[in-house]
Structures are given as C-alpha cells and as structure tokens.
Enzyme design. Structure first.
Site, PDB file in Angstrom:
ATOM      1  N   HIS A 122      -5.888   1.873  -4.245  1.00  0.00           N
ATOM      2  CA  HIS A 122      -4.982   1.336  -3.232  1.00  0.00           C
ATOM      3  C   HIS A 122      -4.590  -0.097  -3.571  1.00  0.00           C
ATOM      4  O   HIS A 122      -5.207  -0.753  -4.414  1.00  0.00           O
ATOM      5  CB  HIS A 122      -5.613   1.418  -1.832  1.00  0.00           C
ATOM      6  CG  HIS A 122      -6.763   0.478  -1.607  1.00  0.00           C
ATOM      7  ND1 HIS A 122      -7.054  -0.091  -0.379  1.00  0.00           N
ATOM      8  CD2 HIS A 122      -7.716  -0.018  -2.446  1.00  0.00           C
ATOM      9  CE1 HIS A 122      -8.119  -0.863  -0.459  1.00  0.00           C
ATOM     10  NE2 HIS A 122      -8.546  -0.843  -1.705  1.00  0.00           N
ATOM     11  N   HIS A 144      -2.513   1.138   6.943  1.00  0.00           N
ATOM     12  CA  HIS A 144      -2.919   1.075   5.533  1.00  0.00           C
ATOM     13  C   HIS A 144      -3.117   2.483   4.994  1.00  0.00           C
ATOM     14  O   HIS A 144      -3.459   3.412   5.736  1.00  0.00           O
ATOM     15  CB  HIS A 144      -4.205   0.268   5.369  1.00  0.00           C
ATOM     16  CG  HIS A 144      -4.552  -0.009   3.937  1.00  0.00           C
ATOM     17  ND1 HIS A 144      -3.798  -0.833   3.133  1.00  0.00           N
ATOM     18  CD2 HIS A 144      -5.565   0.456   3.142  1.00  0.00           C
ATOM     19  CE1 HIS A 144      -4.333  -0.890   1.926  1.00  0.00           C
ATOM     20  NE2 HIS A 144      -5.397  -0.109   1.910  1.00  0.00           N
ATOM     21  N   CYS A 183       0.810  -1.224   0.000  1.00  0.00           N
ATOM     22  CA  CYS A 183       0.000   0.000   0.000  1.00  0.00           C
ATOM     23  C   CYS A 183       0.848   1.280   0.000  1.00  0.00           C
ATOM     24  O   CYS A 183       0.634   2.181  -0.822  1.00  0.00           O
ATOM     25  CB  CYS A 183      -0.967  -0.010   1.182  1.00  0.00           C
ATOM     26  SG  CYS A 183      -0.193   0.053   2.821  1.00  0.00           S
TER      27      CYS A 183
END
Length: 392
Positions: free
Chosen positions: A364, A352, A304
């Site tokens: 993402h 994240h 990520c």
C-alpha cells in the site's frame, strides 16, 4: 555646634534595606519566576496525545484526499462535456448564420422583383422567419427550396438555443465543481500542515520515544499477520483434504460408469482470478519505494487508491478512482478467505486501501512522507480493518 540628628541604628545604612528584607524579596521573585516558567509545561500535550493527533490528522487528510480525487474526476468529466457542448454550439451557430444569409438573399430577391413590400428587411429581425412569412402570406409563393431553407433555419435556431442553455448550465455546474476541488485541496493541505507542525515541536528525546512506540506497533502487527497466515494455511489444508476426499468418493461411485466428470466452474473462476491478481500484484510490487503523494495516480508517485486502481488496470480490470467507490467494485469476502490481489479497506469512513499479498501482508501507499511498501494489514490495529473486496 553639634548636630541634633539621631545616628542611624547599628547595622544599617541610609537607603539600604536590611539583609532579612532583601532575602525575603529575592525569595519571592524567585518563586514567582519559577511559577511563571513552570505553568506552560502543564498545558503541553503528552507524547501519546501528539501521536494520536498526528494519526488522526493523517487519516482526515486521506479522507479529504478522496474527496479531492472525486471532485477532480468530476471536474475533468464536466470539462470534457462543456468543451463538446461549446464546440457543438459553435458549429450550429455557423449553420444558423449560413441559413440566415440564404434567407436574406431570398428576401432581397423578392424585394427587387416587387414580390413583397419594401419592409422585407424586417424579415431578418423577426422572432421567427416562419411567423413572418405566415403573416405576409408569402409561403404560398415560395419555392420548395425556399420553404426548406425556412424550415432549416427555424429548426437550427431552436436547437442552437437549447444547446446554448445546456452549455450555460454545464458551465455553472463546472464552476461549482471547481470550487469544491479548491476547497478539498485546501482541506488536505491544512491537515498535513497541522500534522507537520505537531511533529516539528517534538524534542529529539520525544522523537526517539515515538519511534520506539511505532516499532512496538509494527511488531504487534507482524505477530497478528503471522497468526492470520497460520489460520489461512490451516483452512486451505482443510479445504484441500475435503476436496480430495470428495474426489475419491466420486471416483468410487462412478467406477462402474463410463461417463467422465467435468471440472467445477468455481475452480475455473478461481484460476482466472489468480491469473489477473498475479498481474496486478506484479505491478504493485514494481512500485515499492515510490513516494506517497496525495491525488497522485503514477507513474512516479501514488496515493492509496491511485495505486490499487493502477495495479488492477495493469491486469486489464478497471476499478473506480476513490476508496468509497472501489469498496463496491467487487465481491466482499471474509478476511479469513482473503486471496492475493484482494483489496483491504480500512476505517469506518473507508479512507484507506491496500492490496493483499497473502500471509496477512499487503502492498500500500501509507501516508504523506512515506513510500509504497509491504506491511501487515494490522499496521493500525485489527479494529481498523473495514472489509475485503475481490474486484474481478
């Protein structure tokens, strides 16, 4: 002679139980068997518990991935420093050897001419050549070149010793960082392995039910994204109307003046950010469909924070490698004020990150086994959102 043994009771045979006893025994065995078979089923976790456990493991793995990335970055930096120090020590050692040879030639010359005692050879074994010459009172008879050679030797010897100690300390730190790197990698692999094992134990029916639960979550996430999009559109319209009204009022107030008004610095700043954000988003969109791989920074796969770092780098903006550093690399804004290009961070441990593209959506790299994609920022619920940061 007739036998005196009594005949067996009617309806029985020797060695055979009565039907009533046999039936009772078989019934008992069947009940015990059913009980033994049914007992383990009570300990099996529900599908909802499995789903939560798998999600938790993926989140823990992503957090451990950030620790791995940080340790890897630190190790790379320290490896470069150690290599530079070792190269410096090698060069200094070479100079030290050359200085020692020159001093040795001076000592040999003095011995041949009788300018010093026969024990001049001990000169090279002294802790400090300066001390040796002071003790033998030879400094007064040395040429300026010889004095310079002694000074150079002493200086180089001291500097080389310092650099060697520095290199030793850096190597020790590097070894610690490498151990941390291995531990972080093992943690990620263990979390991912546990998640895969849990999923592999699901039946086909359970997997179908799990897919239905996931679809329902996606529908709710899409609904929330659409709601945010309407809210942002309304706010944008209100801002535009307010700006238009202010401009009209300013024009009326300055109608009798010959001066001209200048544009605001904020507008210029917003325009500059939008240009950079467009480049970052173009890069991120080009990565859609590439696999999530923990620790990856491209070009074939990403995790990520590797994706967001690469995207903003394509726009000429350098941001840190890991999420808990990226969250501090810019200005925090409200979710309602989020603009395309902003970074959206998730969970209390900031494990994240995704790139906002507008209308409640982001690009993402979700998790292992998934691919870079567009998705609602509410993919794991509204409470999962930690903050929004504008990095440039």
């Amino acid at each position: 002679m007739a036998s005196h043994r009594k005949p067996p009771p009617a309806g029985t045979r020797a060695g055979i139980r009565t039907p009533a006893l046999a039936t009772a025994a078989l019934t008992s065995v069947a009940l015990l068997s059913q009980t033994a078979t049914a007992a383990p089923a009570d300990d099996r976790p529900s599908l909802e518990e499995v789903e939560k456990k798998v999600d938790d493991l993926y989140r823990q793995a992503e957090s451990a991935t950030d620790n791995y990335n940080a340790a890897k970055e630190k190790t790379t930096t320290q490896r470069g420093r150690v290599d530079a120090l070792l190269n410096d020590v090698a060069q200094r050692t070479q100079k030290l050897n050359e200085a020692r040879e020159e001093l040795g030639s001076f000592a040999a010359a003095q011995y041949r001419t009788g300018a010093s005692a026969p024990d001049t050879a001990t000169f090279l074994l002294a802790d400090s050549p300066q001390d040796y010459f002071d003790q033998t009172q030879l400094m007064s008879r040395m040429t300026s070149r010889q004095k310079g050679a002694v000074d150079d030797y002493v200086t180089e010897q001291s500097a080389t010793m310092r650099k060697r100690q520095e290199a030793t300390d850096s190597l020790r730190t590097l070894t610690k960082s490498q151990d941390d790197l291995k531990a972080a990698k093992a943690t990620v692999q263990k979390k991912l392995s546990d998640a895969r094992n849990l999923l592999s134990q699901l039946t086909a029916e359970e997997k179908a039910r799990l897919a239905a639960i996931e679809q329902k979550k996606q529908q709710e996430a899409a609904r929330k994204a659409a709601e945010l999009a309407r809210q942002q559109a309304a706010e944008q319209k209100a801002q535009e109307e307010a700006a238009a009204a202010a401009a009209q009022q300013q024009e009326q107030n300055s109608s009798s003046s010959s001066g001209t008004s200048t544009g605001s610095g904020t507008a210029t700043s917003d325009s500059s950010y939008a240009t950079k954000a467009a480049k970052a988003l173009a890069f991120a969109r080009a990565q859609i469909g590439k696999p999530y791989v923990w620790g990856a920074t491209g070009p074939g796969s990403y995790d990520c924070s590797g994706l967001t770092q690469a995207a903003w780098k394509a726009a000429g903006v350098d941001i840190p490698r890991v999420t808990y550093d990226q969250v501090n690399a810019g200005t925090t804004v409200t979710l309602a004020a989020a603009q395309p290009g902003d970074l959206v961070f998730f969970y209390d441990d900031i494990s994240h990150v995704g790139m906002y593209i507008g209308n409640g959506m982001m690009i993402h790299a979700p998790k292992p086994g998934a691919y870079v994609r567009e998705e609602s920022i509410y993919y794991d619920g509204e409470s999962a959102i930690h903050s929004v940061v504008r990095p440039a």
